[in-house]
Design a protein around this motif. Structure first.
Motif, PDB file in Angstrom:
ATOM      1  N   THR A 194     102.480 -29.371 -14.560  1.00 35.16           N
ATOM      2  CA  THR A 194     102.928 -29.529 -15.941  1.00 35.16           C
ATOM      3  C   THR A 194     102.245 -30.692 -16.652  1.00 35.16           C
ATOM      4  OG1 THR A 194     104.805 -30.820 -15.115  1.00 35.16           O
ATOM      5  CG2 THR A 194     105.184 -28.478 -15.558  1.00 35.16           C
ATOM      6  N   ASP A 195     101.587 -31.575 -15.907  1.00 34.93           N
ATOM      7  CA  ASP A 195     100.868 -32.687 -16.535  1.00 34.93           C
ATOM      8  C   ASP A 195      99.524 -32.171 -17.032  1.00 34.93           C
ATOM      9  OD1 ASP A 195      99.567 -34.951 -17.341  1.00 34.93           O
ATOM     10  OD2 ASP A 195      99.670 -35.974 -15.410  1.00 34.93           O
ATOM     11  N   GLN A 196      99.441 -31.851 -18.313  1.00 35.37           N
ATOM     12  CA  GLN A 196      98.223 -31.284 -18.889  1.00 35.37           C
ATOM     13  C   GLN A 196      97.463 -32.291 -19.755  1.00 35.37           C
ATOM     14  OE1 GLN A 196      96.946 -27.814 -18.632  1.00 35.37           O
ATOM     15  NE2 GLN A 196      98.165 -28.149 -16.800  1.00 35.37           N
ATOM     16  N   THR A 197      97.813 -33.568 -19.644  1.00 30.30           N
ATOM     17  CA  THR A 197      97.197 -34.556 -20.536  1.00 30.30           C
ATOM     18  C   THR A 197      96.348 -35.599 -19.822  1.00 30.30           C
ATOM     19  OG1 THR A 197      99.195 -35.934 -20.461  1.00 30.30           O
ATOM     20  CG2 THR A 197      99.029 -34.304 -22.244  1.00 30.30           C
ATOM     21  N   SER A 198      96.661 -35.915 -18.582  1.00 36.21           N
ATOM     22  CA  SER A 198      95.968 -37.031 -17.933  1.00 36.21           C
ATOM     23  C   SER A 198      94.747 -36.606 -17.124  1.00 36.21           C
ATOM     24  CB  SER A 198      96.943 -37.798 -17.023  1.00 36.21           C
ATOM     25  OG  SER A 198      97.401 -36.974 -15.972  1.00 36.21           O
ATOM     26  N   LEU A 214      93.905 -19.467  -4.954  1.00 29.49           N
ATOM     27  CA  LEU A 214      94.539 -19.370  -6.263  1.00 29.49           C
ATOM     28  C   LEU A 214      95.572 -18.257  -6.233  1.00 29.49           C
ATOM     29  CD1 LEU A 214      91.312 -19.491  -8.473  1.00 29.49           C
ATOM     30  CD2 LEU A 214      92.907 -21.388  -8.087  1.00 29.49           C
ATOM     31  N   ARG A 215      96.730 -18.525  -6.781  1.00 30.26           N
ATOM     32  CA  ARG A 215      97.720 -17.466  -6.913  1.00 30.26           C
ATOM     33  C   ARG A 215      97.216 -16.456  -7.941  1.00 30.26           C
ATOM     34  NH1 ARG A 215     103.729 -18.964  -8.758  1.00 30.26           N
ATOM     35  NH2 ARG A 215     102.641 -19.337 -10.727  1.00 30.26           N
ATOM     36  N   LEU A 216      97.252 -15.190  -7.584  1.00 23.37           N
ATOM     37  CA  LEU A 216      96.677 -14.140  -8.429  1.00 23.37           C
ATOM     38  C   LEU A 216      97.655 -13.767  -9.545  1.00 23.37           C
ATOM     39  CD1 LEU A 216      93.884 -12.883  -8.187  1.00 23.37           C
ATOM     40  CD2 LEU A 216      94.954 -10.844  -7.242  1.00 23.37           C
ATOM     41  N   GLN A 217      98.010 -14.787 -10.323  1.00 16.15           N
ATOM     42  CA  GLN A 217      98.921 -14.588 -11.447  1.00 16.15           C
ATOM     43  C   GLN A 217      98.408 -15.405 -12.632  1.00 16.15           C
ATOM     44  OE1 GLN A 217     103.023 -15.628 -10.696  1.00 16.15           O
ATOM     45  NE2 GLN A 217     103.530 -15.672 -12.861  1.00 16.15           N
ATOM     46  N   PRO A 218      97.697 -14.765 -13.569  1.00 16.56           N
ATOM     47  CA  PRO A 218      97.159 -15.518 -14.703  1.00 16.56           C
ATOM     48  C   PRO A 218      98.282 -16.083 -15.568  1.00 16.56           C
ATOM     49  CG  PRO A 218      96.950 -13.154 -15.084  1.00 16.56           C
ATOM     50  CD  PRO A 218      97.416 -13.323 -13.665  1.00 16.56           C
ATOM     51  N   MET A 219      98.089 -17.324 -16.029  1.00 13.40           N
ATOM     52  CA  MET A 219      99.110 -17.987 -16.822  1.00 13.40           C
ATOM     53  C   MET A 219      98.487 -18.642 -18.045  1.00 13.40           C
ATOM     54  SD  MET A 219     101.589 -19.701 -13.918  1.00 13.40           S
ATOM     55  CE  MET A 219     102.904 -19.911 -15.129  1.00 13.40           C
ATOM     56  N   ASP A 220      99.293 -18.905 -19.035  1.00 11.04           N
ATOM     57  CA  ASP A 220      98.878 -19.637 -20.213  1.00 11.04           C
ATOM     58  C   ASP A 220      98.860 -21.120 -19.852  1.00 11.04           C
ATOM     59  OD1 ASP A 220      98.737 -21.049 -22.650  1.00 11.04           O
ATOM     60  OD2 ASP A 220      99.815 -19.482 -23.726  1.00 11.04           O
ATOM     61  N   PRO A 221      97.720 -21.809 -20.013  1.00 16.38           N
ATOM     62  CA  PRO A 221      97.661 -23.225 -19.625  1.00 16.38           C
ATOM     63  C   PRO A 221      98.606 -24.115 -20.422  1.00 16.38           C
ATOM     64  CG  PRO A 221      95.709 -22.582 -20.851  1.00 16.38           C
ATOM     65  CD  PRO A 221      96.452 -21.320 -20.549  1.00 16.38           C
ATOM     66  N   ARG A 222      99.083 -23.617 -21.556  1.00 13.77           N
ATOM     67  CA  ARG A 222     100.057 -24.382 -22.346  1.00 13.77           C
ATOM     68  C   ARG A 222     101.445 -24.309 -21.720  1.00 13.77           C
ATOM     69  NH1 ARG A 222      96.918 -21.158 -25.015  1.00 13.77           N
ATOM     70  NH2 ARG A 222      95.447 -21.884 -26.604  1.00 13.77           N
ATOM     71  N   HIS A 223     101.606 -23.368 -20.777  1.00 17.73           N
ATOM     72  CA  HIS A 223     102.893 -23.203 -20.088  1.00 17.73           C
ATOM     73  C   HIS A 223     102.626 -23.096 -18.585  1.00 17.73           C
ATOM     74  CE1 HIS A 223     104.689 -22.578 -24.019  1.00 17.73           C
ATOM     75  NE2 HIS A 223     103.762 -21.678 -24.260  1.00 17.73           N
ATOM     76  N   PRO A 224     102.211 -24.186 -17.952  1.00 22.28           N
ATOM     77  CA  PRO A 224     101.846 -24.153 -16.532  1.00 22.28           C
ATOM     78  C   PRO A 224     103.069 -24.020 -15.630  1.00 22.28           C
ATOM     79  CG  PRO A 224     101.817 -26.399 -17.364  1.00 22.28           C
ATOM     80  CD  PRO A 224     102.073 -25.526 -18.541  1.00 22.28           C
ATOM     81  N   PRO A 225     102.845 -23.784 -14.341  1.00 27.68           N
ATOM     82  CA  PRO A 225     103.965 -23.639 -13.403  1.00 27.68           C
ATOM     83  C   PRO A 225     104.798 -24.922 -13.336  1.00 27.68           C
ATOM     84  CG  PRO A 225     101.906 -22.930 -12.401  1.00 27.68           C
ATOM     85  CD  PRO A 225     101.545 -23.603 -13.686  1.00 27.68           C
ATOM     86  N   THR A 226     106.074 -24.748 -13.209  1.00 27.52           N
ATOM     87  CA  THR A 226     106.975 -25.895 -13.048  1.00 27.52           C
ATOM     88  C   THR A 226     107.379 -26.088 -11.598  1.00 27.52           C
ATOM     89  OG1 THR A 226     108.870 -24.469 -13.538  1.00 27.52           O
ATOM     90  CG2 THR A 226     107.877 -25.642 -15.392  1.00 27.52           C
ATOM     91  N   GLU A 227     106.970 -25.132 -10.736  1.00 23.71           N
ATOM     92  CA  GLU A 227     107.277 -25.229  -9.313  1.00 23.71           C
ATOM     93  C   GLU A 227     106.009 -24.985  -8.505  1.00 23.71           C
ATOM     94  OE1 GLU A 227     110.300 -22.338  -8.658  1.00 23.71           O
ATOM     95  OE2 GLU A 227     111.854 -23.480  -9.704  1.00 23.71           O
ATOM     96  N   LYS A 228     106.132 -25.065  -7.186  1.00 22.12           N
ATOM     97  CA  LYS A 228     105.002 -24.809  -6.305  1.00 22.12           C
ATOM     98  C   LYS A 228     104.503 -23.384  -6.511  1.00 22.12           C
ATOM     99  CE  LYS A 228     106.365 -28.009  -2.620  1.00 22.12           C
ATOM    100  NZ  LYS A 228     106.720 -28.132  -1.181  1.00 22.12           N
TER     101      LYS A 228
END
Length: 203
Positions: free
Chosen positions: A88-92, A187-201
Motif C-alpha cells: 500500500t506504500d505507493q509514495t516512497s 507474481l500472483r496472476l491477478q492484475p490490479m490497479d496500482p492505485r488500489h494495491p493489495p492490503t494483505e499478503k
C-alpha cells in the motif's frame, strides 16, 4: 438439479486450468494483461526469492508489450519492512531503472527525479525504453540502449545488464521466472490497479 451440476463442472474446469503448467512463452503472455492492449494500468504483485525460496525483495511489475517473443516490462522492487511488503506504500519507492530509461510523463527531463506510481499517467510509454524478457535468446534485463545512446555508449555508461532465463512458466496461479543469477521471480496472476494495491499478503 442441473444448475448445481453445471456449477461443479465449471469449478472443476477452472481448477484444472489453474493447475495446468504453461511453459510456452506465447501462451504465457496470453494470460497476462499488457499495457498496450488495454486502457487500464494493470500491474502484478509478488516477490523475488533465492533458489531455496528465501525472500529477497517485494515486486510490482507492469507488462508493457510483447513483440517477437520479447516481453517488455517496468517494475518496482524493495525490501520488506517490519516483515511486510507494505504494497500500500505507493509514495516512497521509485520505479526501478529510472531515470535513465523510464520517462516520467509529468516532467520533460527523463534524468530528473523519477515517479513513484507505475501508471500510464506517470510513465511516458512512448519515450521510455523498458526492460525485456527476450525468450527467443533467453535473456532478461535492460537489453536496449536508452536516451538515443549507441550500444557502445550504453555499455560504457554501465546501465545495460542482463541474466539468462533458466525457465519461465505459469503454475499454481502464478507467473514464475528463474534467472541464471539464482533468483526466482513470482507474481500472483491477478492484475490490479496500482492505485488500489493489495492490503494483505499476495501469497
Amino acid at each position: 438439479m442441473y444448475k448445481p451440476l453445471a456449477l461443479l463442472v465449471g469449478l472443476a474446469l477452472c481448477s484444472a486450468a489453474q493447475a495446468e503448467t504453461i511453459t510456452d512463452p506465447d501462451r504465457i503472455v496470453e494470460q497476462l494483461k499488457l499495457w498496450t492492449q488495454t486502457d487500464a494500468d494493470p500491474v502484478y504483485y509478488g516477490e523475488m526469492t533465492d533458489e531455496s525460496g528465501q525472500h529477497m525483495a517485494c515486486l510490482e511489475v507492469a507488462f508493457i508489450k510483447y513483440e517477437d517473443q520479447d516481453l517488455h516490462y517496468a517494475y518496482k522492487m524493495w525490501p520488506k519492512r517490519h516483515g511486510s511488503c507494505e504494497y500500500t506504500d505507493q509514495t516512497s519507492r521509485k520505479v526501478d531503472n529510472s531515470p535513465t530509461c523510464v520517462a516520467d510523463s509529468e516532467k520533460p527531463d527523463p534524468r530528473g527525479t523519477t515517479t513513484t506510481l507505475l501508471t500510464k499517467q506517470n510513465i511516458n510509454v512512448d519515450r521510455s525504453v523498458f526492460r525485456e524478457m527476450d525468450f527467443k535468446h533467453g535473456r532478461a534485463g535492460q537489453l536496449s540502449p536508452c536516451l538515443g545512446h549507441s550500444l557502445q555508449l550504453a555499455k560504457r555508461l554501465g546501465y545495460l545488464g542482463s541474466a539468462g532465463i533458466v525457465w519461465v512458466k505459469i503454475e499454481d496461479g502464478q507467473f514464475k521466472m528463474r534467472s541464471s543469477a539464482h533468483r526466482i521471480y513470482r507474481l500472483r496472476l491477478q492484475p490490479m490497479d496500482p492505485r488500489h494495491p493489495p492490503t494483505e499478503k499476495v501469497f
